[in-house]
Write an enzyme that holds these catalytic residues in place. Sequence first.
Site, PDB file in Angstrom:
ATOM      1  N   ASP A  38     -36.283  -1.573  68.790  1.00 55.64           N
ATOM      2  CA  ASP A  38     -37.534  -1.549  69.535  1.00 55.64           C
ATOM      3  C   ASP A  38     -38.616  -0.967  68.646  1.00 55.64           C
ATOM      4  O   ASP A  38     -38.368  -0.095  67.816  1.00 55.64           O
ATOM      5  CB  ASP A  38     -37.392  -0.763  70.840  1.00 55.64           C
ATOM      6  CG  ASP A  38     -36.964   0.679  70.632  1.00 55.64           C
ATOM      7  OD1 ASP A  38     -37.857   1.550  70.514  1.00 55.64           O
ATOM      8  OD2 ASP A  38     -35.744   0.937  70.600  1.00 55.64           O
TER       9      ASP A  38
ATOM     10  N   ASP B  89     -40.821   2.230  80.291  1.00 58.09           N
ATOM     11  CA  ASP B  89     -40.469   3.427  79.527  1.00 58.09           C
ATOM     12  C   ASP B  89     -40.910   4.655  80.306  1.00 58.09           C
ATOM     13  O   ASP B  89     -42.102   4.887  80.500  1.00 58.09           O
ATOM     14  CB  ASP B  89     -41.169   3.357  78.167  1.00 58.09           C
ATOM     15  CG  ASP B  89     -40.855   4.545  77.262  1.00 58.09           C
ATOM     16  OD1 ASP B  89     -40.264   5.534  77.736  1.00 58.09           O
ATOM     17  OD2 ASP B  89     -41.214   4.474  76.073  1.00 58.09           O
TER      18      ASP B  89
ATOM     19  N   GLU C  26     -40.535   8.655  80.132  1.00 53.74           N
ATOM     20  CA  GLU C  26     -40.095   9.861  79.435  1.00 53.74           C
ATOM     21  C   GLU C  26     -41.188  10.919  79.485  1.00 53.74           C
ATOM     22  O   GLU C  26     -42.239  10.720  80.086  1.00 53.74           O
ATOM     23  CB  GLU C  26     -39.691   9.547  77.996  1.00 53.74           C
ATOM     24  CG  GLU C  26     -40.718   8.788  77.177  1.00 53.74           C
ATOM     25  CD  GLU C  26     -40.148   8.312  75.846  1.00 53.74           C
ATOM     26  OE1 GLU C  26     -39.594   9.128  75.119  1.00 53.74           O
ATOM     27  OE2 GLU C  26     -40.282   7.103  75.550  1.00 53.74           O
TER      28      GLU C  26
END
Length: 305
Positions: free
Chosen positions: A101, A190, A192
């Site tokens: 990625d 995503d 986080e």
Amino acid sequence: MSAPLPIRTERRSAKVLRRIALGGASLGLAATLAVAGSVNAQASPPGFNRNPDAQAKQAGISAGGGGYAGWAMKSQLSKSTASSMQTTPMATTSTTVDGMDVASYQGDVEWPTWYSRGVRFAYVKATEGTSYTNPYFNSQYTGSAKAGMIRGAYAFGRPDGASGAAQAKYFIAHGGGWTADGKTLPGALDMEQNYTDSSKPCYGKTPAQMLTWMKSFTTYYWSKLHRHIPIYTNISFWKTCVGNTTHYGTTNPLWIAYYGKTLPAMPGGWNYETIWQYSGSGAADLDRFSSGLTQLKKLATAKNS
């Protein structure tokens, strides 16, 4: 809504599933920081602080919009640990598929070289919030496809910004869409820690509020594309910021970030990972799809009812 394809259709031994080799030369954090320094942020909405804090800068983020999959994990690594991490993927096997990625800080990527090393899929950062798009997205996304990889886009979620639905809409409009062409993976979300303010790792939200924000994003994405979006996260964030919820365990594929040799117990609700980001150092983050090339192709073609 039925469970997404694929999670895993064949159960394998933990020994086979977790097998990973570490070693090889690394570009190290110095090269990562050098590339990151060249990235320019796009305009931000008033009052939305996008300036990376000191911890984020140490992990390679130097500009607003610079968050990438794995930054929170990489920020915990010492330079010596990061420089010794795996930078060459293992060969694709009948039971796993190697991938990678990238985000803006990788810049122009030598996709044919990575393909020759066994990489068969890639995720490319497309957006962050509702004002930032990866300036390298088009070249990275099309370049990986031209090299022969199955590729997809991911959105870096910013729960301190617009609603989840608004960010999902922006994501779909800027590269995060999906079509059943056999070479496009569903978009990924995503989730986080907050890289602009380490004193608010959960963006100032309670676990209940965080889950509500995520539901807004994932529900909107499913309503438009009939795909359950894979969720990228790390164990610490999921337990601390989302209350270790089991909400997504039977619907959304798990893309887990963990840089140890063997995976620990999965976050709430998941019994296994679909994708494992096992290395976050060097020219790209390395990933492993857990269920073989046939299932990877199904992930790129099958709608969720």
